[in-house]
Design a protein around this motif. Structure first.
Motif, PDB file in Angstrom:
ATOM      1  N   TYR A 118       0.852  -1.125   0.091  1.00  6.10           N
ATOM      2  CA  TYR A 118      -0.080  -0.028  -0.191  1.00  6.10           C
ATOM      3  C   TYR A 118       0.992   1.059   0.128  1.00  6.10           C
ATOM      4  N   SER A 119       1.801   1.286   1.020  1.00  6.04           N
ATOM      5  CA  SER A 119       2.528   2.626   1.051  1.00  6.04           C
ATOM      6  C   SER A 119       3.689   2.605   0.158  1.00  6.04           C
ATOM      7  N   LEU A 120       4.482   1.721  -0.261  1.00  3.15           N
ATOM      8  CA  LEU A 120       5.711   1.981  -1.081  1.00  3.15           C
ATOM      9  C   LEU A 120       5.326   2.566  -2.194  1.00  3.15           C
ATOM     10  N   PRO A 121       4.382   2.039  -2.989  1.00  2.00           N
ATOM     11  CA  PRO A 121       4.191   2.953  -4.370  1.00  2.00           C
ATOM     12  C   PRO A 121       3.696   4.313  -4.356  1.00  2.00           C
ATOM     13  N   LEU A 122       2.977   4.555  -3.077  1.00  2.00           N
ATOM     14  CA  LEU A 122       2.156   5.942  -2.915  1.00  2.00           C
ATOM     15  C   LEU A 122       3.496   6.914  -2.471  1.00  2.00           C
ATOM     16  N   ILE A 123       4.419   6.333  -1.555  1.00  2.00           N
ATOM     17  CA  ILE A 123       5.509   7.063  -1.185  1.00  2.00           C
ATOM     18  C   ILE A 123       6.522   7.246  -2.377  1.00  2.00           C
ATOM     19  N   PHE A 124       6.607   6.321  -3.377  1.00  2.00           N
ATOM     20  CA  PHE A 124       7.540   6.558  -4.377  1.00  2.00           C
ATOM     21  C   PHE A 124       6.796   7.509  -5.515  1.00  2.00           C
ATOM     22  N   ALA A 125       5.699   7.458  -5.547  1.00  2.00           N
ATOM     23  CA  ALA A 125       4.794   8.517  -6.212  1.00  2.00           C
ATOM     24  C   ALA A 125       5.013   9.870  -5.822  1.00  2.00           C
ATOM     25  N   PHE A 126       4.917  10.099  -4.602  1.00  2.00           N
ATOM     26  CA  PHE A 126       5.287  11.379  -3.910  1.00  2.00           C
ATOM     27  C   PHE A 126       6.838  11.607  -3.979  1.00  2.00           C
ATOM     28  N   VAL A 144      16.877  11.618 -10.497  1.00  2.00           N
ATOM     29  CA  VAL A 144      15.616  11.831  -9.894  1.00  2.00           C
ATOM     30  C   VAL A 144      14.988  10.442  -9.551  1.00  2.00           C
ATOM     31  N   VAL A 145      15.202   9.410 -10.337  1.00  3.17           N
ATOM     32  CA  VAL A 145      14.554   8.206 -10.137  1.00  3.17           C
ATOM     33  C   VAL A 145      15.510   7.528  -8.866  1.00  3.17           C
ATOM     34  N   ASN A 146      17.014   7.596  -8.815  1.00  3.61           N
ATOM     35  CA  ASN A 146      17.466   7.317  -7.990  1.00  3.61           C
ATOM     36  C   ASN A 146      17.201   8.061  -6.504  1.00  3.61           C
ATOM     37  N   LYS A 147      17.296   9.128  -6.653  1.00  3.37           N
ATOM     38  CA  LYS A 147      16.656   9.762  -5.301  1.00  3.37           C
ATOM     39  C   LYS A 147      15.220   9.266  -4.633  1.00  3.37           C
ATOM     40  N   SER A 148      14.322   9.243  -5.735  1.00  4.64           N
ATOM     41  CA  SER A 148      13.138   8.970  -5.478  1.00  4.64           C
ATOM     42  C   SER A 148      13.017   7.464  -4.810  1.00  4.64           C
ATOM     43  N   LEU A 149      13.885   6.575  -5.204  1.00  7.24           N
ATOM     44  CA  LEU A 149      13.786   5.239  -4.830  1.00  7.24           C
ATOM     45  C   LEU A 149      14.308   5.173  -3.716  1.00  7.24           C
ATOM     46  N   PHE A 150      15.649   5.777  -3.502  1.00  7.18           N
ATOM     47  CA  PHE A 150      16.387   5.574  -1.963  1.00  7.18           C
ATOM     48  C   PHE A 150      15.693   6.235  -0.669  1.00  7.18           C
ATOM     49  N   SER A 151      14.818   7.538  -1.367  1.00  6.95           N
ATOM     50  CA  SER A 151      14.012   8.119  -0.202  1.00  6.95           C
ATOM     51  C   SER A 151      12.795   7.465  -0.052  1.00  6.95           C
ATOM     52  N   SER A 152      12.156   6.623  -0.981  1.00  5.98           N
ATOM     53  CA  SER A 152      11.232   6.018  -0.747  1.00  5.98           C
ATOM     54  C   SER A 152      11.454   4.600   0.310  1.00  5.98           C
ATOM     55  N   ILE A 153      12.493   4.251  -0.136  1.00  5.94           N
ATOM     56  CA  ILE A 153      12.881   2.955   0.847  1.00  5.94           C
ATOM     57  C   ILE A 153      12.952   3.430   2.393  1.00  5.94           C
ATOM     58  N   LEU A 156       9.955   4.522   3.940  1.00  3.25           N
ATOM     59  CA  LEU A 156       9.150   3.478   4.432  1.00  3.25           C
ATOM     60  C   LEU A 156       9.722   2.683   5.705  1.00  3.25           C
ATOM     61  N   VAL A 157      11.170   2.527   5.780  1.00  2.00           N
ATOM     62  CA  VAL A 157      11.618   1.846   6.890  1.00  2.00           C
ATOM     63  C   VAL A 157      11.367   2.873   8.265  1.00  2.00           C
ATOM     64  N   LEU A 158      11.381   4.140   8.051  1.00  2.00           N
ATOM     65  CA  LEU A 158      10.960   4.798   9.183  1.00  2.00           C
ATOM     66  C   LEU A 158       9.648   4.976   9.512  1.00  2.00           C
ATOM     67  N   ALA A 159       8.771   4.796   8.278  1.00  2.00           N
ATOM     68  CA  ALA A 159       7.126   4.805   8.653  1.00  2.00           C
ATOM     69  C   ALA A 159       6.837   3.420   9.448  1.00  2.00           C
ATOM     70  N   ILE A 160       7.742   2.271   9.016  1.00  2.00           N
ATOM     71  CA  ILE A 160       7.366   1.060   9.807  1.00  2.00           C
ATOM     72  C   ILE A 160       7.914   1.016  11.255  1.00  2.00           C
ATOM     73  N   ILE A 161       8.971   1.785  11.268  1.00  2.00           N
ATOM     74  CA  ILE A 161       9.520   1.873  12.813  1.00  2.00           C
ATOM     75  C   ILE A 161       8.518   2.783  13.673  1.00  2.00           C
ATOM     76  N   VAL A 162       8.249   3.854  13.016  1.00  2.00           N
ATOM     77  CA  VAL A 162       7.094   4.762  13.847  1.00  2.00           C
ATOM     78  C   VAL A 162       5.740   4.035  14.247  1.00  2.00           C
ATOM     79  N   GLN A 163       5.365   3.401  13.287  1.00  6.13           N
ATOM     80  CA  GLN A 163       4.160   2.459  13.367  1.00  6.13           C
ATOM     81  C   GLN A 163       4.468   1.397  14.413  1.00  6.13           C
TER      82      GLN A 163
END
Length: 173
Positions: A118-126, A144-153, A156-163
């Motif tokens: 659910y979240s990874l594609p939406l975060i990547f689009a953001f 741009v794709v490099n920054k988007s991919l690594f920022s998404s990951i 997501l990792v921090l989002a999982i930790i926060v949750q």
């Protein structure tokens, strides 16, 4: 959404926004992975919210972050795009029986596999919209794709930790 849930959601947005502004503003892993932890608030908005309030909430949150980041609407535009895509993506991920009215799209309620899908594609689009607008005319497509991919990951990792740390597990009936 009842009054108690509304207050807890507002507190969640405020805490995540303050954390983003105070601690994550200048954090970039290896100069390419940025974290947008405030997106957890947008992603955890209840499923039954209508499209227009979702767009307005996301735009407002992004605009507040933009004020402190001096990014001239980049967060607002990307967060609004995320909110625009969210209902369509939820329709794609909808289980056969549909979603409960009380279901919230969190890691504790839906499980790790569903939350990542659910979240990874939406975060990547953001991130893609954010970095395309940020580096318009100055960056390469690969950059741009490099920054988007690594920022998404990273996000997501921090989002999982926060949750895992701060969201309560829902009790079964």
């Amino acid at each position: 959404m009842n009054f108690r849930n509304l207050i807890s959601f507002i507190l969640l947005i405020l805490i995540l926004g303050l954390f983003q502004i105070l601690f994550l503003k200048n954090l970039a892993l290896f100069g390419i992975a940025f974290c947008f932890v405030y997106l957890v608030g947008i992603l955890s908005i209840p499923l039954q919210i209508r499209a227009v309030p979702l767009l307005l909430i996301s735009f407002g949150i992004g605009l507040i972050i933009d004020v402190f980041y001096d990014t001239l609407g980049l967060n607002a535009a990307a967060a609004t795009f995320l909110a625009f895509l969210r209902p369509y993506w939820l329709k794609i991920l909808r289980p056969n029986g549909g979603y409960d009215d009380s279901t919230q799209p969190t890691l504790q309620e839906m499980g790790i596999g569903w939350f990542i899908s659910y979240s990874l594609p939406l975060i990547f689009a953001f991130c893609l919209i954010f970095f395309i607008a940020d580096q318009w005319g100055t960056g390469t497509f690969i950059g741009v794709v490099n920054k988007s991919l690594f920022s998404s990951i990273f996000t997501l990792v921090l989002a999982i930790i926060v949750q895992l740390l701060f969201f309560k597990r829902r009790r079964g009936i």
